[in-house]
Motif scaffolding. Structure first.
Motif, PDB file in Angstrom:
ATOM      1  N   GLU A 263      -7.645 -15.479  -6.282  1.00  0.00           N
ATOM      2  CA  GLU A 263      -7.480 -14.807  -7.993  1.00  0.00           C
ATOM      3  C   GLU A 263      -8.764 -13.995  -8.387  1.00  0.00           C
ATOM      4  N   ARG A 264      -9.852 -14.281  -7.749  1.00  0.00           N
ATOM      5  CA  ARG A 264     -11.060 -13.625  -7.969  1.00  0.00           C
ATOM      6  C   ARG A 264     -11.199 -12.174  -7.545  1.00  0.00           C
ATOM      7  N   ILE A 265     -10.379 -11.981  -6.327  1.00  0.00           N
ATOM      8  CA  ILE A 265     -10.716 -10.770  -5.721  1.00  0.00           C
ATOM      9  C   ILE A 265      -9.226  -9.887  -5.822  1.00  0.00           C
ATOM     10  N   SER A 266      -8.290 -10.320  -6.588  1.00  0.00           N
ATOM     11  CA  SER A 266      -6.986  -9.640  -6.617  1.00  0.00           C
ATOM     12  C   SER A 266      -6.695  -9.316  -7.845  1.00  0.00           C
ATOM     13  N   GLU A 267      -5.878  -8.147  -7.757  1.00  0.00           N
ATOM     14  CA  GLU A 267      -5.297  -7.651  -9.150  1.00  0.00           C
ATOM     15  C   GLU A 267      -3.649  -7.686  -8.785  1.00  0.00           C
TER      16      GLU A 267
ATOM     17  N   THR B 134       0.002 -11.272   3.277  1.00  0.00           N
ATOM     18  CA  THR B 134       0.728 -10.579   4.423  1.00  0.00           C
ATOM     19  C   THR B 134       0.137  -9.001   4.058  1.00  0.00           C
ATOM     20  N   ASP B 135      -0.511  -8.472   4.879  1.00  0.00           N
ATOM     21  CA  ASP B 135      -1.195  -6.931   4.558  1.00  0.00           C
ATOM     22  C   ASP B 135       0.183  -6.089   4.623  1.00  0.00           C
ATOM     23  N   CYS B 136       0.549  -5.211   3.742  1.00  0.00           N
ATOM     24  CA  CYS B 136       1.745  -4.683   3.696  1.00  0.00           C
ATOM     25  C   CYS B 136       1.584  -3.575   4.705  1.00  0.00           C
ATOM     26  N   ASN B 137       0.601  -2.909   5.266  1.00  0.00           N
ATOM     27  CA  ASN B 137       0.374  -1.841   6.267  1.00  0.00           C
ATOM     28  C   ASN B 137       0.501  -2.553   7.463  1.00  0.00           C
ATOM     29  N   SER B 138      -0.511  -3.535   7.866  1.00  0.00           N
ATOM     30  CA  SER B 138      -0.614  -4.025   9.139  1.00  0.00           C
ATOM     31  C   SER B 138       0.055  -5.304   9.451  1.00  0.00           C
TER      32      SER B 138
ATOM     33  N   LEU C 182     -12.948  -3.263  -0.273  1.00  0.00           N
ATOM     34  CA  LEU C 182     -11.809  -3.070   0.514  1.00  0.00           C
ATOM     35  C   LEU C 182     -10.696  -2.950  -0.426  1.00  0.00           C
ATOM     36  N   ILE C 183      -9.860  -2.123  -0.398  1.00  0.00           N
ATOM     37  CA  ILE C 183      -8.773  -2.045  -1.262  1.00  0.00           C
ATOM     38  C   ILE C 183      -7.540  -1.862  -0.411  1.00  0.00           C
ATOM     39  N   ARG C 184      -6.580  -2.814  -0.521  1.00  0.00           N
ATOM     40  CA  ARG C 184      -5.234  -2.840   0.441  1.00  0.00           C
ATOM     41  C   ARG C 184      -4.252  -3.497  -0.473  1.00  0.00           C
ATOM     42  N   GLU C 185      -2.968  -3.035  -0.212  1.00  0.00           N
ATOM     43  CA  GLU C 185      -1.692  -3.775  -0.856  1.00  0.00           C
ATOM     44  C   GLU C 185      -1.430  -5.078   0.066  1.00  0.00           C
ATOM     45  N   VAL C 186      -0.996  -6.188  -0.574  1.00  0.00           N
ATOM     46  CA  VAL C 186      -0.692  -7.500   0.073  1.00  0.00           C
ATOM     47  C   VAL C 186       0.316  -8.021  -0.369  1.00  0.00           C
ATOM     48  N   LYS C 187       1.188  -8.851   0.112  1.00  0.00           N
ATOM     49  CA  LYS C 187       1.933  -9.786  -0.355  1.00  0.00           C
ATOM     50  C   LYS C 187       1.689 -11.028  -0.388  1.00  0.00           C
TER      51      LYS C 187
END
Length: 64
Positions: free
Chosen positions: A57-61, A41-45, A5-10
């Motif tokens: 921190e393990r799953i994000s960049e 917070t998911d930037c799209n949904s 799963l790849i998504r932009e989040v705040k």
């Protein structure tokens, strides 16, 4: 099945108790309110969730 799963989040630093209060929930007796984490917070949904700090921190960049 497995998915990547790849998504932009705040992500905002927020402990478990703060997240429960934000949601209007009572902290369950078997949970530790001081657990560090992030309100996500998911930037799209615009879906809002919480993840423990080490898991986030393990799953994000960082992109910004």
């Amino acid at each position: 099945m497995f998915y990547k799963l790849i998504r932009e989040v705040k992500a905002e630093p927020m402990n478990r108790l703060q997240y429960n209060l934000f949601r209007g929930w009572t902290l369950p007796e078997d949970e530790e309110g001081r657990d560090e984490g992030y309100k996500i917070t998911d930037c799209n949904s615009k879906h809002i969730s919480w993840l423990p700090k080490n898991e986030f921190e393990r799953i994000s960049e960082t992109i910004l």
